[in-house]
Design an enzyme around this catalytic site. Sequence first.
Site, short mmCIF file in Angstrom:
data_model
loop_
_atom_site.label_atom_id
_atom_site.label_comp_id
_atom_site.label_asym_id
_atom_site.label_seq_id
_atom_site.Cartn_x
_atom_site.Cartn_y
_atom_site.Cartn_z
N ASP A 124 38.70 23.16 -38.86
CA ASP A 124 38.02 21.83 -39.14
C ASP A 124 36.85 22.11 -40.03
OD1 ASP A 124 36.69 22.77 -36.89
OD2 ASP A 124 36.16 20.61 -36.39
N TYR A 166 32.89 22.74 -41.32
CA TYR A 166 31.58 23.06 -40.59
C TYR A 166 30.81 21.76 -39.98
CZ TYR A 166 32.36 27.46 -43.02
OH TYR A 166 32.75 28.62 -43.62
N PHE A 183 36.31 26.97 -45.28
CA PHE A 183 35.63 28.09 -45.25
C PHE A 183 34.57 28.09 -46.13
CE2 PHE A 183 39.57 29.59 -43.34
CZ PHE A 183 39.23 29.95 -42.14
N HIS A 225 41.42 35.38 -36.60
CA HIS A 225 40.56 34.69 -37.40
C HIS A 225 39.42 35.42 -37.79
CE1 HIS A 225 37.58 31.27 -38.04
NE2 HIS A 225 38.81 30.30 -38.22
#
Length: 224
Positions: free
Chosen positions: A67, A69, A80, A189
Amino acid sequence: MTTLAKMPKDWAEHLASVLNTAAFQTFTEKLEAAYANDRIYPDASNIYEAFRLTPFDQVKVVILGQDPYHQPGQAHGLSFSVQKGVKIPPSLRNIYKELQNDLAIEPANHGNLTSWAEQGVLLLNAVLTVPDSQANAHKGKGWEVLTDAAITALNGKETPVVFILWGNSAKEKRTLIDESKHFVLTSVHPSPLSASRGFFGSKPFSQANELLVSSGQTPIDWRV
């Protein structure tokens, strides 16, 4: 009341089975009210920025995030990515470290990944909005139906797509992908909590380019 962005026409045609449902329209009405009353990211005009910058027919690679920031000024609709002038988040710093290790590309002094999106890298989050300081608070509210439909639509493409799935949340989407036709690259991740357990050294960027070339497509210039 805040007006939400509209899904670009090309994508809207592929996602009509979700966009036109009463359930999704009810969800967007609630979301519009949330934008009017609370601090929600990204700006309402940028919710579908990933789709706007990467038209359906141009998608070659998908990098799936969880999702947006959740701090002020960070999210702008691409997984990202942050706008120039915004401090580079830890996960993106680790992405840049792996990019340097993989392709000897020096880390950029900014975090804006628009150049990737414009080359056919769909920077998609599974959930497209987030309240201020409440990571993943919009999970399960309605976005996943749409983003799963986007992955399913891409799965229907004849030209192979490279799906890059980092972390367990992204890996859950693997079941939507026909791996006899498309390519899937996975690792943990890039978060500082997990990057040292298999993200570093996974070489996703060179692998993606090799797969694109092997299927007759132009590789991505991963410099930003």
